[in-house]
Design an enzyme around this catalytic site. Structure first.
Site, short mmCIF file in Angstrom:
data_model
loop_
_atom_site.label_atom_id
_atom_site.label_comp_id
_atom_site.label_asym_id
_atom_site.label_seq_id
_atom_site.Cartn_x
_atom_site.Cartn_y
_atom_site.Cartn_z
N LYS A 210 0.84 -1.20 0.00
CA LYS A 210 0.00 0.00 0.00
C LYS A 210 0.87 1.25 0.00
O LYS A 210 1.70 1.42 0.88
CB LYS A 210 -0.92 -0.01 1.22
CG LYS A 210 -1.85 -1.21 1.25
CD LYS A 210 -2.59 -1.34 2.55
CE LYS A 210 -1.69 -1.69 3.70
NZ LYS A 210 -2.38 -2.04 4.94
N THR A 243 -8.53 8.69 9.04
CA THR A 243 -7.99 7.54 8.32
C THR A 243 -7.58 6.40 9.25
O THR A 243 -7.00 5.42 8.80
CB THR A 243 -6.75 7.95 7.50
OG1 THR A 243 -5.81 8.56 8.40
CG2 THR A 243 -7.10 8.93 6.40
N GLY A 245 -7.44 3.15 10.98
CA GLY A 245 -8.06 1.85 10.72
C GLY A 245 -8.19 1.49 9.25
O GLY A 245 -8.79 0.46 8.92
N THR A 246 -7.63 2.30 8.35
CA THR A 246 -7.79 1.98 6.92
C THR A 246 -7.11 0.64 6.56
O THR A 246 -7.64 -0.11 5.75
CB THR A 246 -7.21 3.09 6.01
OG1 THR A 246 -5.98 3.55 6.56
CG2 THR A 246 -8.14 4.26 5.86
N GLY A 247 -5.95 0.38 7.17
CA GLY A 247 -5.23 -0.86 6.83
C GLY A 247 -6.02 -2.09 7.26
O GLY A 247 -6.20 -3.03 6.48
N CYS A 248 -6.52 -2.08 8.51
CA CYS A 248 -7.30 -3.22 9.01
C CYS A 248 -8.54 -3.41 8.15
O CYS A 248 -8.94 -4.53 7.80
CB CYS A 248 -7.79 -2.96 10.44
SG CYS A 248 -6.52 -2.44 11.58
#
Ligand SMILES: Cc1ncc(COP(=O)(O)OP(=O)(O)O)c(N)n1
Ligand SMILES: Cc1ncsc1CCOP(=O)(O)O
Ligand SMILES: [Mg+2]
Length: 531
Positions: A210, A243, A245-248
């Site tokens: 990412k 933003t 928590g976007t990865g989880c």
């Protein structure tokens, strides 16, 4: 173009090979015909602020229509300011939770988040060997979005040596990729591809790196390496502080899509467009006082609420042969708008759009009122391009707008629930937003190059397919389409594709009736052959 990628490329893992894949919702044996739900198990840390971790995973899976069970590996104390504490759970507790869920609940996909120690990684790998699942999605959580380190250095070796070889996809951000690779510096998209290939060597079947933190980029660029190709996946960079928590969320959403039966690429694209929409909808949300807030995973419930009083009068089959007028062409061939409209109706057009870019407002309203009368007598809907005021003035059936025209949600407020709104979309993210905003259909293109619309990016048949596969709304293809290539468009056979929209192939011709009939018979032939 980034989307020029093979759509159904999925390297299956050893785990996957051990359990055959029937889309969970369709599974059912003779003995047990209860309805199953796609099931994701998240193995992750709890976030007291509920923007990330287990809480985000459960919401993201729920939003995608999957059930999400949870094994908690650590309890964190965190909010929108920072992480104040991390309390890992004993390995035995993690082992017990894994056994409880995996032995009973027919999990399709396991998704991992924070794994606080090499011991927990080992417990997880042992459990997955004992209870194989269809796919393993590894989000190697090492640093929180607020910059706080969440796991020890010794755990990184556990990822590299034990977990990644079992993973179907691993989703590091730039910092995590760098940590996995011993501190490699990543500043360009080319660096990202090199890093993804290096991480691939640890054993995962796919690497999604990412690039959200990449400097000097107006787009959000991720790269997906599947062992053969390094696909660049571009998305919109949403300007927002929310933003956390976007990865989880992205990883859970990928897991949910895989559990529903998608390929890796489909799952990644659907997840990216979901996250993009969620960020967009939550960009002004005020939760907490810190620099990084959470977003609303369940925004679709609200989007749905806003539109739930609508009784759309729209029949998607009307998109079959969509005639879009052009004042310049009519002038060139010496026809009035009404003559042009009548001719394409006689030829069998099923919906009409007045796209009169140069018309003066008074003339446009007058012509639109006359065209509406004609269309009413044929029982064919009439839409107005761009001009909500003209549509309101003549009580047209609806409006077609593009990405730089009035936003769909505003158009809906103005024209009311019963009217048709079409919106031009080039990407799955556009399509997701069109649906959430309450549009009725999507115009996707330009599929082929055209002289009718200047500076219009061509998406090709691949771009059309990607939009149709992700869209919840019916789609009409537009751009450079005529008798010579309409067959190739409709033979893509993608769900949601309902027809073709055409300007010059009907109106930049001597006889509009003849050209409309010719195109209609081709479309009917394809429809008959694919029934
Ligand atoms: C059916 C259909 N699809 C797409 C378009 C293009 O709309 P837009 O992007 O707003 O461009 P203009 O037509 O306004 O130039 C369309 N008109 N109809
Ligand atoms: C309005 C529009 N939007 C995308 S391509 C296009 C023009 C389509 O015209 P033609 O059918 O002549 O290629
Ligand atoms: Mg427009």
């Amino acid at each position: 173009m980034a989307a020029l990628v093979e759509l159904f490329h999925f390297h299956s893992s050893p785990i996957l090979q051990r359990r055959s894949h029937v889309p969970a919702a369709m599974a059912g044996s003779g003995e047990d015909r209860r309805r199953r739900m796609p099931h994701v198990l998240t193995v992750a840390g709890s976030d007291s602020g509920a923007g990330a971790g287990v809480q985000a995973d459960i919401k993201a899976c729920g939003a995608a229509g999957a059930y999400c069970s949870s094994v908690v590996t650590a309890v964190t104390a965190q909010n929108t300011v920072s992480v104040q504490g991390v309390h890992p759970l004993p390995e035995d507790s993690v082992r017990d939770q894994l056994r409880s869920v995996l032995s009973d609940m027919a999990v399709d996909v396991v998704k991992t988040g924070m794994l606080p120690s090499p011991g927990v990684i080992k417990v997880l790998c042992d459990s997955l060997r004992e209870f194989p699942v269809q796919a393993l999605v590894v989000d190697p959580v090492m640093v929180s979005t607020s910059g706080d380190r969440l796991t020890s250095h010794s755990t990184i070796a556990g990822y590299r040596n034990e977990l990644l070889p079992m993973a179907d996809i691993v989703t590091p951000n730039l910092k995590e990729a760098s940590a996995l690779l011993g501190g490699m510096s990543l500043v360009t998209v080319a660096d990202m591809c090199t890093a993804a290939k290096e991480i691939y060597k640890f054993g995962p079947r796919n690497v999604l790196l990412k690039g959200g933190d990449l400097p000097d980029s107006s787009d959000a660029i991720d790269v997906l390496f599947d062992g053969e190709n390094c696909h660049e996946l571009r998305g919109l960079r949403i300007k927002t502080r929310n933003t956390h928590g976007t990865g989880c969320t992205l990883a859970s959403s990928i897991a949910a899509e895989l559990a529903k039966g998608s390929s890796i690429l489909q799952a990644v694209q659907a997840a990216k467009s979901y996250v993009e929409s969620a960020l967009h909808y939550s960009k002004d949300l005020a939760i907490g006082h810190g620099p990084q807030g959470p977003f609303d995973h369940l925004f679709r419930l609200k989007a749905h609420d806003l539109n739930s009083d609508r009784k759309p009068s729209f029949n998607a089959n009307d998109l079959f042969l969509y005639a879009v007028t052009d004042s310049g062409m009519n002038k060139r061939w010496g026809r009035s708008i009404t003559e042009a409209v009548k001719a394409c109706l006689d030829g069998g057009a099923t919906i009409i759009q007045l796209r009169e870019k140069e018309a003066e407002t008074r003339n446009f309203v007058e012509a639109a009122t006359m065209c509406l009368e004609i269309c009413l007598s044929y029982g064919v809907p009439l839409l107005i391009n761009d001009r909500v005021d003209v549509a309101l003035a003549c009580n047209a059936d609806g409006v077609h707008v593009g990405q730089s025209d009035m936003p769909v949600s505003m158009v809906r407020k103005l024209i009311g629930p019963g009217k048709i709104i079409g919106v031009s979309c080039k990407t799955p993210a556009h399509a997701e937003k069109a649906w959430a905003d309450g549009a009725d259909y999507i115009g996707c293109g330009g599929v082929f190059p055209t002289n009718t619309k200047a500076n219009n990016l061509t998406v090709g048949l691949d771009g059309l397919k990607a939009v149709c596969l992700s869209s919840k709304l019916p789609v009409v293809a537009i751009g450079g389409i005529g008798a010579g290539n309409a067959r190739s468009v409709m033979e893509t056979g993608v769900p949601k594709l309902k027809g073709v929209a055409v300007v010059s192939a009907l109106f930049d011709r001597e006889c509009v009736v003849t050209e409309t009939r010719r195109l209609r018979s081709i479309l009917l032939e394809v429809a008959a052959a694919t029934k």
